[in-house]
Design a protein around this motif. Structure first.
Motif, mmCIF file in Angstrom:
data_model
loop_
_atom_site.group_PDB
_atom_site.id
_atom_site.type_symbol
_atom_site.label_atom_id
_atom_site.label_comp_id
_atom_site.label_asym_id
_atom_site.label_seq_id
_atom_site.Cartn_x
_atom_site.Cartn_y
_atom_site.Cartn_z
ATOM 1 N N ALA A 18 53.068 42.828 42.278
ATOM 2 C CA ALA A 18 53.758 41.542 42.104
ATOM 3 C C ALA A 18 54.060 40.840 43.427
ATOM 4 C CB ALA A 18 55.043 41.744 41.312
ATOM 5 N N ASP A 19 54.431 41.585 44.462
ATOM 6 C CA ASP A 19 54.811 40.936 45.719
ATOM 7 C C ASP A 19 53.687 40.929 46.764
ATOM 8 O OD1 ASP A 19 54.863 43.623 46.287
ATOM 9 O OD2 ASP A 19 56.785 43.583 47.311
ATOM 10 N N THR A 20 52.456 40.960 46.308
ATOM 11 C CA THR A 20 51.320 40.879 47.220
ATOM 12 C C THR A 20 51.327 39.524 47.934
ATOM 13 O OG1 THR A 20 48.922 41.082 47.429
ATOM 14 C CG2 THR A 20 49.724 39.994 45.459
ATOM 15 N N PRO A 21 50.871 39.476 49.195
ATOM 16 C CA PRO A 21 50.836 38.197 49.897
ATOM 17 C C PRO A 21 49.663 37.302 49.460
ATOM 18 C CG PRO A 21 49.999 39.930 51.317
ATOM 19 C CD PRO A 21 50.508 40.591 50.064
ATOM 20 N N LEU A 22 48.882 37.760 48.502
ATOM 21 C CA LEU A 22 47.718 36.994 48.053
ATOM 22 C C LEU A 22 48.112 35.856 47.114
ATOM 23 C CD1 LEU A 22 45.324 39.970 47.184
ATOM 24 C CD2 LEU A 22 45.472 38.688 49.329
ATOM 25 N N THR A 23 47.297 34.829 47.102
ATOM 26 C CA THR A 23 47.477 33.746 46.128
ATOM 27 C C THR A 23 47.013 34.254 44.762
ATOM 28 O OG1 THR A 23 45.245 32.860 46.429
ATOM 29 C CG2 THR A 23 46.979 32.002 47.898
ATOM 30 N N ASP A 24 47.316 33.521 43.727
ATOM 31 C CA ASP A 24 46.875 33.915 42.385
ATOM 32 C C ASP A 24 45.355 33.983 42.294
ATOM 33 O OD1 ASP A 24 49.469 34.162 41.516
ATOM 34 O OD2 ASP A 24 49.509 32.208 40.507
ATOM 35 N N SER A 25 44.657 33.038 42.913
ATOM 36 C CA SER A 25 43.189 33.055 42.840
ATOM 37 C C SER A 25 42.607 34.226 43.641
ATOM 38 C CB SER A 25 42.590 31.730 43.304
ATOM 39 O OG SER A 25 42.891 31.481 44.658
ATOM 40 N N GLU A 26 43.218 34.550 44.786
ATOM 41 C CA GLU A 26 42.755 35.718 45.552
ATOM 42 C C GLU A 26 43.015 37.004 44.773
ATOM 43 O OE1 GLU A 26 43.444 34.127 50.120
ATOM 44 O OE2 GLU A 26 45.135 34.968 48.999
ATOM 45 N N LYS A 27 44.168 37.067 44.134
ATOM 46 C CA LYS A 27 44.508 38.236 43.333
ATOM 47 C C LYS A 27 43.498 38.405 42.200
ATOM 48 C CE LYS A 27 48.612 40.302 41.259
ATOM 49 N NZ LYS A 27 50.023 40.104 40.948
ATOM 50 N N GLU A 28 43.090 37.298 41.585
ATOM 51 C CA GLU A 28 42.087 37.349 40.511
ATOM 52 C C GLU A 28 40.734 37.819 41.046
ATOM 53 O OE1 GLU A 28 40.210 37.316 36.924
ATOM 54 O OE2 GLU A 28 42.337 37.288 37.364
ATOM 55 N N TRP A 80 40.227 39.851 43.451
ATOM 56 C CA TRP A 80 40.352 41.297 43.625
ATOM 57 C C TRP A 80 40.350 42.015 42.288
ATOM 58 C CZ3 TRP A 80 39.468 44.135 47.721
ATOM 59 C CH2 TRP A 80 39.443 43.491 48.958
ATOM 60 N N ALA A 81 40.951 41.431 41.274
ATOM 61 C CA ALA A 81 40.950 42.043 39.948
ATOM 62 C C ALA A 81 39.521 42.154 39.414
ATOM 63 C CB ALA A 81 41.830 41.243 38.997
ATOM 64 N N VAL A 82 38.730 41.119 39.613
ATOM 65 C CA VAL A 82 37.329 41.121 39.168
ATOM 66 C C VAL A 82 36.543 42.189 39.940
ATOM 67 C CG1 VAL A 82 35.191 39.767 39.151
ATOM 68 C CG2 VAL A 82 37.349 38.727 38.389
ATOM 69 N N TYR A 83 36.746 42.253 41.244
ATOM 70 C CA TYR A 83 36.073 43.259 42.074
ATOM 71 C C TYR A 83 36.449 44.669 41.617
ATOM 72 C CZ TYR A 83 35.326 46.198 46.209
ATOM 73 O OH TYR A 83 34.960 47.205 47.065
ATOM 74 N N ARG A 84 37.728 44.896 41.406
ATOM 75 C CA ARG A 84 38.189 46.229 40.996
ATOM 76 C C ARG A 84 37.654 46.598 39.606
ATOM 77 N NH1 ARG A 84 42.627 48.634 43.105
ATOM 78 N NH2 ARG A 84 43.646 48.748 41.076
ATOM 79 N N GLN A 85 37.529 45.617 38.724
ATOM 80 C CA GLN A 85 36.946 45.897 37.406
ATOM 81 C C GLN A 85 35.478 46.274 37.558
ATOM 82 O OE1 GLN A 85 38.634 46.152 34.398
ATOM 83 N NE2 GLN A 85 36.705 47.173 33.954
ATOM 84 N N ALA A 86 34.758 45.610 38.459
ATOM 85 C CA ALA A 86 33.353 45.961 38.702
ATOM 86 C C ALA A 86 33.242 47.408 39.187
ATOM 87 C CB ALA A 86 32.732 45.004 39.720
ATOM 88 N N LEU A 87 34.189 47.841 40.003
ATOM 89 C CA LEU A 87 34.194 49.236 40.449
ATOM 90 C C LEU A 87 34.449 50.177 39.268
ATOM 91 C CD1 LEU A 87 36.256 48.904 43.751
ATOM 92 C CD2 LEU A 87 33.805 49.414 43.560
ATOM 93 N N ARG A 88 35.384 49.809 38.409
ATOM 94 C CA ARG A 88 35.685 50.656 37.249
ATOM 95 C C ARG A 88 34.507 50.729 36.278
ATOM 96 N NH1 ARG A 88 40.225 47.626 37.355
ATOM 97 N NH2 ARG A 88 41.973 48.606 38.391
ATOM 98 N N ASP A 89 33.692 49.679 36.247
ATOM 99 C CA ASP A 89 32.547 49.633 35.338
ATOM 100 C C ASP A 89 31.339 50.420 35.851
ATOM 101 O OD1 ASP A 89 34.021 48.031 33.654
ATOM 102 O OD2 ASP A 89 33.079 46.158 34.313
ATOM 103 N N LEU A 90 31.396 50.919 37.072
ATOM 104 C CA LEU A 90 30.253 51.629 37.643
ATOM 105 C C LEU A 90 29.751 52.788 36.785
ATOM 106 C CD1 LEU A 90 31.027 51.682 41.472
ATOM 107 C CD2 LEU A 90 29.364 50.281 40.242
ATOM 108 N N PRO A 91 30.617 53.597 36.194
ATOM 109 C CA PRO A 91 30.086 54.713 35.403
ATOM 110 C C PRO A 91 29.199 54.279 34.233
ATOM 111 C CG PRO A 91 32.399 55.069 35.865
ATOM 112 C CD PRO A 91 32.063 53.662 36.312
ATOM 113 N N GLU A 92 29.337 53.038 33.800
ATOM 114 C CA GLU A 92 28.523 52.537 32.689
ATOM 115 C C GLU A 92 27.145 52.069 33.141
ATOM 116 O OE1 GLU A 92 30.937 49.493 30.964
ATOM 117 O OE2 GLU A 92 32.590 50.860 30.616
ATOM 118 N N GLN A 93 26.924 51.996 34.446
ATOM 119 C CA GLN A 93 25.653 51.513 34.975
ATOM 120 C C GLN A 93 24.689 52.665 35.201
ATOM 121 O OE1 GLN A 93 26.246 49.179 38.484
ATOM 122 N NE2 GLN A 93 27.832 47.936 37.561
#
Length: 79
Positions: A23-33, A35-48
């Motif tokens: 919640a208190d990250t220094p990132l903007t909402d768009s930067e946080k998003e 990173w969320a997309v990037y982290r989801q891509a990492l989580r999806d790796l086992p499916e590839q």
């Protein structure tokens, strides 16, 4: 390709980027998003289908501008 090493590397990246989603990250909402997309891509790796020419997803450019001390966890002390 050693899938166990790949999983360990992926888990390390996820752990060192947890700060981007708090919640208190220094990132903007768009930067946080981003990173969320990037982290989801990492989580999806086992499916590839992982092949020898595998590359991790590219992180948002912000990673290069944040001091390492802010996104690298400190080792846990043995008590």
């Amino acid at each position: 390709m050693d899938l166990e090493k790949l999983r360990c590397a992926r888990d390390y990246i996820l752990n060192t980027t947890d700060w981007t989603q708090i919640a208190d990250t220094p990132l903007t909402d768009s930067e946080k998003e981003e990173w969320a997309v990037y982290r989801q891509a990492l989580r999806d790796l086992p499916e590839q289908n992982i092949t020898e020419d595998f590359l991790f997803p590219e992180p948002p450019e912000l990673l290069d501008t944040i001091p390492m001390s802010l996104h690298t966890p400190k080792p846990m002390e043995n008590n």
